[in-house]
Design a protein around this motif. Structure first.
Motif, PDB file in Angstrom:
ATOM      1  N   GLY A  80       0.768  -1.217  -0.047  1.00 14.23           N
ATOM      2  CA  GLY A  80       0.017  -0.118  -0.030  1.00 14.23           C
ATOM      3  C   GLY A  80       0.893   1.412  -0.076  1.00 14.23           C
ATOM      4  O   GLY A  80       2.137   1.104   0.323  1.00 14.23           O
ATOM      5  N   PHE A  81       0.442   2.223  -0.304  1.00 14.71           N
ATOM      6  CA  PHE A  81       0.957   3.510  -0.481  1.00 14.71           C
ATOM      7  C   PHE A  81       0.285   4.630   0.221  1.00 14.71           C
ATOM      8  O   PHE A  81      -0.920   5.065  -0.028  1.00 14.71           O
ATOM      9  N   LEU A  82       0.746   5.319   1.219  1.00 18.17           N
ATOM     10  CA  LEU A  82       0.231   6.460   2.042  1.00 18.17           C
ATOM     11  C   LEU A  82       1.214   7.458   1.632  1.00 18.17           C
ATOM     12  O   LEU A  82       2.270   7.842   1.929  1.00 18.17           O
ATOM     13  N   GLY A  83       0.385   8.741   1.080  1.00 15.20           N
ATOM     14  CA  GLY A  83       1.159   9.912   0.787  1.00 15.20           C
ATOM     15  C   GLY A  83       1.103  10.258  -0.584  1.00 15.20           C
ATOM     16  O   GLY A  83       1.157   9.436  -1.396  1.00 15.20           O
ATOM     17  N   GLY A  84       1.407  11.647  -0.876  1.00 13.71           N
ATOM     18  CA  GLY A  84       1.065  11.985  -2.385  1.00 13.71           C
ATOM     19  C   GLY A  84      -0.496  12.160  -2.808  1.00 13.71           C
ATOM     20  O   GLY A  84      -1.400  11.954  -1.948  1.00 13.71           O
ATOM     21  N   THR A  85      -0.399  12.732  -3.658  1.00 14.80           N
ATOM     22  CA  THR A  85      -1.671  13.303  -4.472  1.00 14.80           C
ATOM     23  C   THR A  85      -2.619  12.019  -5.066  1.00 14.80           C
ATOM     24  O   THR A  85      -1.848  11.018  -5.396  1.00 14.80           O
ATOM     25  N   ALA A  86      -3.557  12.329  -5.165  1.00 12.32           N
ATOM     26  CA  ALA A  86      -4.538  11.272  -5.644  1.00 12.32           C
ATOM     27  C   ALA A  86      -4.248  11.234  -7.171  1.00 12.32           C
ATOM     28  O   ALA A  86      -4.236  10.161  -8.046  1.00 12.32           O
ATOM     29  N   GLU A  87      -3.806  12.264  -8.023  1.00  9.72           N
ATOM     30  CA  GLU A  87      -3.500  12.280  -9.251  1.00  9.72           C
ATOM     31  C   GLU A  87      -2.010  11.307  -9.411  1.00  9.72           C
ATOM     32  O   GLU A  87      -1.851  10.652 -10.430  1.00  9.72           O
ATOM     33  N   ALA A  88      -1.063  11.619  -8.381  1.00  8.51           N
ATOM     34  CA  ALA A  88       0.079  10.962  -8.544  1.00  8.51           C
ATOM     35  C   ALA A  88      -0.244   9.331  -8.245  1.00  8.51           C
ATOM     36  O   ALA A  88       0.374   8.612  -8.817  1.00  8.51           O
ATOM     37  N   HIS A  89      -1.134   9.082  -7.475  1.00 11.14           N
ATOM     38  CA  HIS A  89      -1.345   7.604  -7.047  1.00 11.14           C
ATOM     39  C   HIS A  89      -2.013   6.944  -8.639  1.00 11.14           C
ATOM     40  O   HIS A  89      -1.925   5.717  -8.808  1.00 11.14           O
TER      41      HIS A  89
ATOM     42  N   PRO B 204      -4.299  11.327   2.493  1.00 11.34           N
ATOM     43  CA  PRO B 204      -4.972  12.218   3.074  1.00 11.34           C
ATOM     44  C   PRO B 204      -4.227  13.916   3.256  1.00 11.34           C
ATOM     45  O   PRO B 204      -3.035  13.732   2.758  1.00 11.34           O
ATOM     46  N   ALA B 205      -4.939  14.740   3.708  1.00 11.87           N
ATOM     47  CA  ALA B 205      -4.635  16.021   3.697  1.00 11.87           C
ATOM     48  C   ALA B 205      -3.719  16.169   4.892  1.00 11.87           C
ATOM     49  O   ALA B 205      -3.692  15.332   5.994  1.00 11.87           O
ATOM     50  N   ARG B 206      -2.725  17.045   4.938  1.00 15.49           N
ATOM     51  CA  ARG B 206      -1.701  17.137   6.134  1.00 15.49           C
ATOM     52  C   ARG B 206      -2.523  17.502   7.587  1.00 15.49           C
ATOM     53  O   ARG B 206      -2.008  16.607   8.517  1.00 15.49           O
ATOM     54  N   SER B 207      -3.379  18.487   7.305  1.00 15.47           N
ATOM     55  CA  SER B 207      -4.513  18.375   8.458  1.00 15.47           C
ATOM     56  C   SER B 207      -4.851  17.121   8.978  1.00 15.47           C
ATOM     57  O   SER B 207      -5.226  17.049  10.274  1.00 15.47           O
ATOM     58  N   GLU B 208      -5.277  16.194   8.386  1.00 17.63           N
ATOM     59  CA  GLU B 208      -5.900  14.968   8.725  1.00 17.63           C
ATOM     60  C   GLU B 208      -4.974  14.172   9.349  1.00 17.63           C
ATOM     61  O   GLU B 208      -5.207  13.267  10.483  1.00 17.63           O
ATOM     62  N   LEU B 209      -3.755  13.994   8.831  1.00 17.42           N
ATOM     63  CA  LEU B 209      -2.777  13.450   9.689  1.00 17.42           C
ATOM     64  C   LEU B 209      -2.160  13.905  10.711  1.00 17.42           C
ATOM     65  O   LEU B 209      -1.828  13.152  11.775  1.00 17.42           O
ATOM     66  N   GLN B 210      -2.382  15.290  11.103  1.00 18.39           N
ATOM     67  CA  GLN B 210      -2.186  15.785  12.189  1.00 18.39           C
ATOM     68  C   GLN B 210      -3.152  15.621  13.352  1.00 18.39           C
ATOM     69  O   GLN B 210      -2.984  16.121  14.574  1.00 18.39           O
TER      70      GLN B 210
ATOM     71  N   THR C 249      -8.504  11.220  13.397  1.00 18.12           N
ATOM     72  CA  THR C 249      -8.601  10.934  11.746  1.00 18.12           C
ATOM     73  C   THR C 249      -7.403  10.020  11.274  1.00 18.12           C
ATOM     74  O   THR C 249      -7.525   8.968  10.677  1.00 18.12           O
ATOM     75  N   SER C 250      -6.418  10.212  12.084  1.00  9.79           N
ATOM     76  CA  SER C 250      -5.086   9.230  11.691  1.00  9.79           C
ATOM     77  C   SER C 250      -5.328   7.866  12.329  1.00  9.79           C
ATOM     78  O   SER C 250      -5.122   6.897  11.446  1.00  9.79           O
TER      79      SER C 250
ATOM     80  N   LEU D  65       5.274  10.878   3.078  1.00  7.73           N
ATOM     81  CA  LEU D  65       4.752  11.971   3.843  1.00  7.73           C
ATOM     82  C   LEU D  65       5.635  13.170   3.676  1.00  7.73           C
ATOM     83  O   LEU D  65       5.343  14.184   4.049  1.00  7.73           O
ATOM     84  N   GLY D  66       7.072  12.826   3.781  1.00  3.05           N
ATOM     85  CA  GLY D  66       8.116  13.745   3.856  1.00  3.05           C
ATOM     86  C   GLY D  66       8.366  13.837   5.467  1.00  3.05           C
ATOM     87  O   GLY D  66       7.440  13.506   6.277  1.00  3.05           O
ATOM     88  N   LYS D  67       9.563  14.437   5.585  1.00  2.06           N
ATOM     89  CA  LYS D  67       9.880  14.473   6.974  1.00  2.06           C
ATOM     90  C   LYS D  67       9.690  15.781   7.745  1.00  2.06           C
ATOM     91  O   LYS D  67       9.470  16.790   6.900  1.00  2.06           O
ATOM     92  N   PRO D  68       9.406  15.889   8.993  1.00  6.90           N
ATOM     93  CA  PRO D  68       9.382  14.705   9.846  1.00  6.90           C
ATOM     94  C   PRO D  68       8.105  14.174  10.105  1.00  6.90           C
ATOM     95  O   PRO D  68       7.783  13.043  10.823  1.00  6.90           O
ATOM     96  N   LEU D  69       7.155  14.403   9.315  1.00  6.73           N
ATOM     97  CA  LEU D  69       5.928  14.019   9.327  1.00  6.73           C
ATOM     98  C   LEU D  69       5.781  12.473   9.243  1.00  6.73           C
ATOM     99  O   LEU D  69       4.944  11.745  10.124  1.00  6.73           O
ATOM    100  N   GLN D  70       6.257  11.844   8.296  1.00 13.77           N
ATOM    101  CA  GLN D  70       6.161  10.493   7.951  1.00 13.77           C
ATOM    102  C   GLN D  70       6.735   9.601   9.239  1.00 13.77           C
ATOM    103  O   GLN D  70       6.106   8.587   9.582  1.00 13.77           O
ATOM    104  N   GLU D  71       7.949   9.992   9.666  1.00  8.44           N
ATOM    105  CA  GLU D  71       8.681   9.148  10.864  1.00  8.44           C
ATOM    106  C   GLU D  71       7.635   9.579  12.105  1.00  8.44           C
ATOM    107  O   GLU D  71       7.246   8.387  12.978  1.00  8.44           O
TER     108      GLU D  71
END
Length: 601
Positions: free
Chosen positions: A134-143, A165-171, A175-176, A195-201
């Motif tokens: 599975g892939f988490l992160g990136g835009t729907a278009e990228a997926h 998900p949007a960044r706000s959802e992940l925070q 929702t997470s 998701l990019g650092k440091p959010l993904q870790e």
């Protein structure tokens, strides 16, 4: 992005659980391993009880996590016990500055292992074996582009879900948690988290275990690379450390602050504060419910007889016996403890283990005397393992020492990798004492550790603690001796009450035509509380160096050696204990006042 070639990685072997070195920058430990081992660890994690998180450390990683002490406390990839997060962490070298620094510290080259380099072989393995991805992160278009691209390249790859998900959802914790539950419902086994650092870790640390994935890849921009939305740097730029410039050229608005403002201070910190340590301390995380064996009695055949000499070791000996029981579940072991007249109840602690042979000596016989007292109880056996009481053993350290001894009939004794209390590699390997070595140690001490080997008795170079090789001798805290060699060499020299007795014993093994093998996959941790560090013992250590040389060299050579040892103490005479040691070295009459064997009555 073309998938990276994966020759020799089609079905990576199970990982060799031996320790490997780490580079530590502030609180960030970075695993120094090669590509094959990284792949082995990732694939093995698919069947392991605890999920594995794979992150890549570059200057941006140091910027976000260098001050985060929880990062250093996270269980590593070789942990066998459960962690509070239910996760294990593998942090790979990603970035030429870190690669170069790791090489300088360890004395050998290490490959750069970015997520974009490893994702190809990982997905190829998943496609061959039906592993759900599975892939988490990136835009729907990228997926959408990602699915199209991977369908063409790896038609058998089972992509069970993509989430953008949007960044706000992940925070948002609620929702997470819901996202993690949705991911779990798909049965995903490998979750690529971009998701990019440091959010993904941080997200993985909090919610990763709830996804049900066995491998979580914190691989940043890898979705955009795989989908073809972002081009990777040409190979010549990446090889010369210019990949950052390429990415800055492509995305200046997003990346200029990272590369031009945040990363330069991290480069300075890397140069100044990076150090290496061995992974071995992490190997000492034991299974919560390990199998435990029973020790065989004297007279019965044992694969190994363990000899432990104790003196006021009540706080240590029970832990060592417990570690040896783990080893006894895999091979036949006899344990003989010789207590040198302890006054802290050590013998009472040992008596709690009726299958341990306890010998109470007639006084404080010293280390050599204690070993000699135990040897009549050793046979019949194949090998004798001599251990200090203040050791902790990695779960398979005894097995690894034994395997190293069996591999080569020329090897008479094997010594393990020793860690100090903090988990750093203790420089336990030694060179045969010499006049030049004594001079180098006299003038430089532990400074200038990269000096030529002939100018130091102690082997300091980190690269000498990475691979198995032959040595002159090593500190005597832990040594496995082939039983036939022990019989041939005979008893330890009791002239050395403590210190230099192992120097003499290893020399006699070498003179018998046998090798001393250093085996770094066998790991022990030394609390160094068994013998103490009293001023009298420090003086004894220094004098015994002279006694050893006098025993094996001419009078003129010994006189010069003694003069160099005295000079070493003289140049440090600003310290009172060094002045006392100097007075003892130059006045042979004071040698009789040093600690020596004593007998009751």
């Amino acid at each position: 992005m073309p998938l990276a070639k994966s020759e020799n990685l089609r079905d990576p072997p199970r990982p060799h659980p031996a320790p490997w070195p780490r580079m530590v920058v502030d609180a960030v430990p970075i695993d120094l391993i090669d590509r094959e081992r990284a792949m082995s660890l990732i694939i093995d994690a698919l069947g392991a009880p605890n999920p594995l998180v794979v992150a890549s450390a570059n200057l941006d990683h140091l910027h976000h996590f260098g001050g985060d002490e929880t990062w250093a406390a996270r269980p590593p990839a070789v942990s066998v016990g459960a962690s509070p997060e239910g996760l294990r962490w593998l942090t790979l070298l990603d970035g030429v500055p870190l690669v170069r620094k790791a090489g300088a510290l360890s004395g050998r080259d290490w490959p750069k292992l970015s997520g974009s380099d490893l994702i190809g072989p990982i997905l190829e393995y998943a496609a061959r074996h039906g592993t759900r991805v599975g892939f988490l992160g990136g835009t729907a278009e990228a997926h959408e582009r990602l699915r199209t691209t991977l369908r063409a390249r790896l038609p058998a790859l089972d992509i069970v879900g993509t989430w953008s998900p949007a960044r706000s959802e992940l925070q948002d914790p609620a929702t997470s948690a819901a996202i993690a539950a949705e991911i779990r419902s798909t049965g995903v086994e490998i979750l690529v988290t971009a998701l990019g650092k440091p959010l993904q870790e941080n997200w993985i640390a909090q919610f990763g275990a709830e996804t049900g994935a066995q491998v979580l890849l914190a691989f940043g921009a890898v979705v955009d690379f795989l989908a073809g939305r972002v081009r990777r740097a040409p190979k010549w730029m990446a090889d010369h450390g210019l990949e950052w410039a390429w990415r800055l050229m492509l995305e200046p608005r997003r990346l200029s602050r990272r590369y031009l403002v945040e990363d330069p201070p991290e480069l300075v910190r890397l140069m100044r504060r990076a150090r290496t340590m061995q992974r071995g301390s992490m190997m000492l995380i034991h299974d919560a419910n390990p199998a435990r064996g029973i020790f065989v009695a004297p007279g019965r055949k044992a694969a190994i007889t363990v000899v432990v000499v104790t003196h006021n070791s009540a706080e240590d000996v029970s832990r060592l016996i417990d570690d040896l029981r783990r080893a006894a579940s895999a091979q036949v072991i006899r344990v003989v403890v010789v207590d040198n007249r302890s006054s802290d109840g050590t013998s009472d602690r040992v008596r709690l283990h009726p299958d341990v042979t306890l010998v109470e000596s007639a006084g404080n016989l010293g280390y050599a005397g204690g070993i000699n007292t135990a040897l009549p109880f050793a046979d019949p056996c194949d090998a004798v393992l001599i251990l200090n009481p203040d050791l902790s053993l990695a779960p398979d350290s005894v097995t690894r020492l034994t395997a190293s001894l069996r591999r080569d009939d020329r090897v008479g004794a094997v010594v393990p990798l020793i860690l100090d209390e903090d988990g750093a590699v203790y420089p336990s390997l030694r060179r045969e004492p010499s006049l030049l070595g004594a001079m180098g140690d006299a003038f430089f001490g532990s400074r200038l550790r990269r000096r030529p080997g002939f100018l130091s008795e102690i082997v300091y170079s980190p690269s000498n603690y990475l691979d198995a090789h032959d040595a002159d001798w090593a500190t005597g805290a832990a040594v496995l001796v082939r039983a036939s060699v022990a019989r041939e060499v005979g008893p330890w020299n009791e002239e050395f009450f403590l210190y230099s007795e192992e120097t003499d014993y290893f020399r006699r093994i070498r003179r018998g035509g046998y090798l001393i093998r250093f085996e770094p996959s066998a790991v022990v941790q030394h609390r160094q509380g068994g013998s103490g560090t009293s001023p009298a013992l420090v003086r004894l250590l220094t004098v015994n160096r002279v006694r050893y040389v006098e025993r094996h060299h001419s009078g003129a050579y010994s006189m010069l050696f003694r003069s160099v040892v005295a000079l070493s103490e003289a140049v440090r005479s600003y310290d009172r204990e060094h002045r006392r040691t100097f007075a003892t070295v130059v006045n042979r009459g004071k040698w009789r006042e040093l600690p020596h064997a004593s007998f009751d009555g």
